[in-house]
Design a protein around this motif. Sequence first.
Motif, mmCIF file in Angstrom:
data_model
loop_
_atom_site.group_PDB
_atom_site.id
_atom_site.type_symbol
_atom_site.label_atom_id
_atom_site.label_comp_id
_atom_site.label_asym_id
_atom_site.label_seq_id
_atom_site.Cartn_x
_atom_site.Cartn_y
_atom_site.Cartn_z
ATOM 1 N N ILE A 122 46.727 49.555 35.496
ATOM 2 C CA ILE A 122 46.565 50.849 34.830
ATOM 3 C C ILE A 122 45.280 51.473 35.346
ATOM 4 C CG2 ILE A 122 46.318 52.034 32.614
ATOM 5 C CD1 ILE A 122 47.558 49.452 31.345
ATOM 6 N N VAL A 123 45.309 52.774 35.636
ATOM 7 C CA VAL A 123 44.120 53.488 36.103
ATOM 8 C C VAL A 123 43.799 54.616 35.124
ATOM 9 C CG1 VAL A 123 43.078 54.815 37.978
ATOM 10 C CG2 VAL A 123 44.668 52.963 38.510
ATOM 11 N N PHE A 124 42.516 54.706 34.747
ATOM 12 C CA PHE A 124 42.055 55.799 33.900
ATOM 13 C C PHE A 124 40.600 56.068 34.240
ATOM 14 C CE2 PHE A 124 41.711 51.736 31.785
ATOM 15 C CZ PHE A 124 40.406 51.701 31.327
ATOM 16 N N THR A 125 40.057 57.153 33.724
ATOM 17 C CA THR A 125 38.657 57.485 33.966
ATOM 18 C C THR A 125 37.898 57.512 32.644
ATOM 19 O OG1 THR A 125 39.165 59.861 33.899
ATOM 20 C CG2 THR A 125 39.153 58.800 36.055
ATOM 21 N N ALA A 126 36.614 57.177 32.733
ATOM 22 C CA ALA A 126 35.745 57.176 31.559
ATOM 23 C C ALA A 126 34.479 57.930 31.904
ATOM 24 C CB ALA A 126 35.418 55.754 31.139
ATOM 25 N N GLY A 127 33.754 58.377 30.876
ATOM 26 C CA GLY A 127 32.547 59.166 31.092
ATOM 27 C C GLY A 127 32.852 60.642 30.961
ATOM 28 N N GLY A 128 32.336 61.442 31.897
ATOM 29 C CA GLY A 128 32.494 62.898 31.815
ATOM 30 C C GLY A 128 33.914 63.374 31.949
ATOM 31 N N ARG A 129 34.745 62.637 32.696
ATOM 32 C CA ARG A 129 36.149 63.004 32.870
ATOM 33 C C ARG A 129 37.032 61.885 32.324
ATOM 34 N NH1 ARG A 129 33.341 63.797 37.437
ATOM 35 N NH2 ARG A 129 33.190 65.864 38.367
ATOM 36 N N ALA A 130 37.048 61.692 31.046
ATOM 37 C CA ALA A 130 37.809 60.606 30.442
ATOM 38 C C ALA A 130 39.269 61.025 30.320
ATOM 39 C CB ALA A 130 37.243 60.264 29.067
ATOM 40 N N GLN A 131 40.116 60.460 31.186
ATOM 41 C CA GLN A 131 41.526 60.810 31.187
ATOM 42 C C GLN A 131 42.370 59.611 31.605
ATOM 43 O OE1 GLN A 131 41.426 64.290 33.919
ATOM 44 N NE2 GLN A 131 42.242 65.464 32.195
ATOM 45 N N GLN A 132 43.605 59.583 31.097
ATOM 46 C CA GLN A 132 44.572 58.594 31.556
ATOM 47 C C GLN A 132 45.165 59.098 32.863
ATOM 48 O OE1 GLN A 132 45.152 55.718 29.591
ATOM 49 N NE2 GLN A 132 46.099 54.973 31.491
ATOM 50 N N ILE A 133 45.191 58.260 33.892
ATOM 51 C CA ILE A 133 45.701 58.686 35.192
ATOM 52 C C ILE A 133 47.112 58.167 35.429
ATOM 53 C CG2 ILE A 133 45.263 58.715 37.674
ATOM 54 C CD1 ILE A 133 43.177 60.197 36.001
ATOM 55 N N THR A 134 47.344 56.882 35.131
ATOM 56 C CA THR A 134 48.671 56.307 35.335
ATOM 57 C C THR A 134 49.293 55.947 33.994
ATOM 58 O OG1 THR A 134 47.914 54.011 35.529
ATOM 59 C CG2 THR A 134 47.890 55.353 37.533
ATOM 60 N N ASP A 135 50.596 55.800 33.998
ATOM 61 C CA ASP A 135 51.342 55.473 32.782
ATOM 62 C C ASP A 135 51.201 53.981 32.485
ATOM 63 O OD1 ASP A 135 53.134 55.055 30.755
ATOM 64 O OD2 ASP A 135 54.865 55.905 31.810
ATOM 65 N N PRO A 136 50.607 53.610 31.344
ATOM 66 C CA PRO A 136 50.441 52.180 31.026
ATOM 67 C C PRO A 136 51.761 51.424 30.939
ATOM 68 C CG PRO A 136 49.077 53.541 29.597
ATOM 69 C CD PRO A 136 49.984 54.473 30.333
ATOM 70 N N ALA A 137 52.852 52.132 30.685
ATOM 71 C CA ALA A 137 54.150 51.464 30.527
ATOM 72 C C ALA A 137 54.897 51.321 31.851
ATOM 73 C CB ALA A 137 55.018 52.233 29.542
ATOM 74 N N GLU A 138 54.387 51.940 32.915
ATOM 75 C CA GLU A 138 55.109 51.906 34.185
ATOM 76 C C GLU A 138 54.926 50.556 34.875
ATOM 77 O OE1 GLU A 138 55.572 54.342 38.425
ATOM 78 O OE2 GLU A 138 53.756 54.578 37.230
ATOM 79 N N HIS A 139 56.011 50.029 35.418
ATOM 80 C CA HIS A 139 55.935 48.823 36.236
ATOM 81 C C HIS A 139 55.490 49.250 37.638
ATOM 82 C CE1 HIS A 139 58.106 45.213 38.293
ATOM 83 N NE2 HIS A 139 56.816 45.040 38.199
ATOM 84 N N ALA A 140 54.177 49.262 37.856
ATOM 85 C CA ALA A 140 53.628 49.714 39.130
ATOM 86 C C ALA A 140 52.231 49.153 39.299
ATOM 87 C CB ALA A 140 53.597 51.244 39.202
ATOM 88 N N SER A 141 51.862 48.929 40.560
ATOM 89 C CA SER A 141 50.539 48.421 40.895
ATOM 90 C C SER A 141 49.760 49.496 41.628
ATOM 91 C CB SER A 141 50.663 47.174 41.770
ATOM 92 O OG SER A 141 49.405 46.714 42.179
ATOM 93 N N HIS A 142 48.538 49.751 41.177
ATOM 94 C CA HIS A 142 47.659 50.741 41.788
ATOM 95 C C HIS A 142 46.340 50.044 42.119
ATOM 96 C CE1 HIS A 142 50.517 53.147 39.425
ATOM 97 N NE2 HIS A 142 50.056 52.528 38.346
ATOM 98 N N HIS A 143 45.824 50.251 43.305
ATOM 99 C CA HIS A 143 44.589 49.568 43.680
ATOM 100 C C HIS A 143 43.882 50.352 44.793
ATOM 101 C CE1 HIS A 143 46.905 47.934 47.128
ATOM 102 N NE2 HIS A 143 47.861 47.768 46.236
ATOM 103 N N GLY A 144 42.662 49.900 45.132
ATOM 104 C CA GLY A 144 41.875 50.602 46.152
ATOM 105 C C GLY A 144 41.533 52.019 45.748
ATOM 106 N N VAL A 145 41.253 52.240 44.456
ATOM 107 C CA VAL A 145 41.038 53.599 43.939
ATOM 108 C C VAL A 145 39.710 54.167 44.447
ATOM 109 C CG1 VAL A 145 40.733 54.968 41.842
ATOM 110 C CG2 VAL A 145 42.410 53.097 41.895
ATOM 111 N N ALA A 146 39.730 55.443 44.856
ATOM 112 C CA ALA A 146 38.527 56.158 45.291
ATOM 113 C C ALA A 146 38.599 57.588 44.777
ATOM 114 C CB ALA A 146 38.411 56.151 46.813
#
Length: 617
Positions: free
Chosen positions: A201-225
């Motif tokens: 699961i990918v999300f942001t915290a701090g000044g831009r706190a938002q959910q980026i990916t769907d926590p329920a999705e069967h998917a792998s996300h990595h190498g985030v920049a």
Amino acid sequence: MTRDASNPPADQDHDPSTSSGQRVAALLDLRSWALFDIDADGRILAGHDESGSMQLVEIAADGTRTALTALPSRCSGRYVPGSSPRRVIVQHDAGGDELMQLSEIVLDDPARPGPYGLDDLTPLLQDPRYMHVLQDVTATSLIYSTNRRNNVDMDVVVRDLASGSETVLYDGGGYVAETVVSHDQHSVAITTLALQPASTIVFTAGGRAQQITDPAEHASHHGVAWSADDESLIMSSNHDREFTAIYRVSQGGAIWQPLLGSDDHDLRASVSPDATVMAVGHHRDGADEISIHDIDGTFRAAVTLPEPGVPAAVWAPDASRFALLVSSPTDPGSIFSVDARSGELTTVVDGREQLPDDLPLSAPTVHRVPTPDGEQIPCFVYPPVPDADPDLAGASVLHVHGGPEAEATRIFNPVVQALTSVGFTVLVPNVRGSNGYGKRWVSLDDVDKRLDSVADLGALHDWLPELGLDQQRSALWGGSYGGYMVLAGVTMQPDRWAAGVDIVGISSLVTFLENTSAYRRAYREREYGKLATDRAFLVNASPISYLDQLTAPLFVIHGANDPRVPLSEAEQIVAALAERGIRHELKVYADEGHGLAKRANRQDAYPAAIAFLTSIL
């Protein structure tokens, strides 16, 4: 199935066992490298295990190497960018317990010349009850994750390096895999493990706190920049697809813009610090081809590696070049500097230089092994080297990787090479449940499908005659989940396997889940099954439930400080072997955790394990 040792060779000078023993010793004495960071002046912060465990070494632009640490256990680190005097954050644990502590060293200080021992470090975060994982470093801040709040969930904390004050950016629970700070340093992108197999699961915290990916999705996300304007994220992901592609994802995750992708293999990206360029790995059958692209996906240049292998990249701060650590079946690990415009390679460390001239190495061939249910198991086959012991012709070892959500890749593996140097043919499969072959394949061993993965061992055994190998002279070798597979194979398929080498393996899925570290339990249950609801299946899938069928001799290796697979997993299988009078040997190392990180311990354990197999096969 036992070798005839009644007629020793008449000419000891030509005894293959003598030369093979020397080869095993030479292979296990080879040094390895790791790659951590690059500073603004082109110095590389690397790891090298010359001392016996992985320690920090700085490689200057002219190639000069300076040892920075001399700690009792392996460590890693990052530069503090732009610091004066120059500083390095050091991450270290005690005896492989994985309870990471964070300290600091100052470079170029004539009053404190390196290398730094444990007492020479300046502590930053020291509490051996908990883990403090180095995630990112800026000129002013250290970003780390820690389970100190409740020993289970991992929070993300920003520590001001000047004052020591801290701000908790995230305490929403879960296992934090990685974080990366935005360019304006107002936000952090966080990747956590999801509570379903092979997913994040990918999300942001701090000044831009938002959910980026769907926590329920069967998917792998990595190498985030972060993108250059911090308005979107660049990541590798198998969102809505079978194989991992490279995407630009808008804040909030509303727009997924594909930048590069393929329908038949995974792509992985390493994005430059200024988010203008990326190094892309095209991953096929356990090895990568590297190319350089502008951030929008436009091709710049190809990077020609000496041979197929697995690279790891670290970018220079100005994005002009990146360092590449490449391991391949016949290279223990070389470091290159790569021009980001042309793709030209400059050798920084030649890993082959340490190889003795008379040390033969085995190169694998790639195969697909059929299963009774119509699947195809990817498998690398390493033949025995020339002049190996002819008495072992036809004998084989099946070497199973850990994970289970991991992959056997075409890297330098001294154990595999040592086994071929003795005379074994070594099969290195990616049984169902392995990464690197698409979303479907990695999911074929989830929970109640676990024994389908074990059945793949039987299919590989059935295939041995295709290679001219003797089915009665085949053994299993594996660590961690691979150790579970060894134990599952010899207990559930007792007529197939002549012996096994179990390294930090799981003998009972129930006791493993009950006793593994608290912060890991939920994420292991997502793969194996839950204690609360799947106990009956966990019992059925546990090797210890089939001890009445076990006849094969076992060699067992374990670290006393293992936080993942506790020592009790080895102790209970060894107790059962002793009770049944089955030949076995147990080696426990007091200064090791999940596997053998120290060369001296590897040199003690692995030749003994190889000799154990040789005496049986």
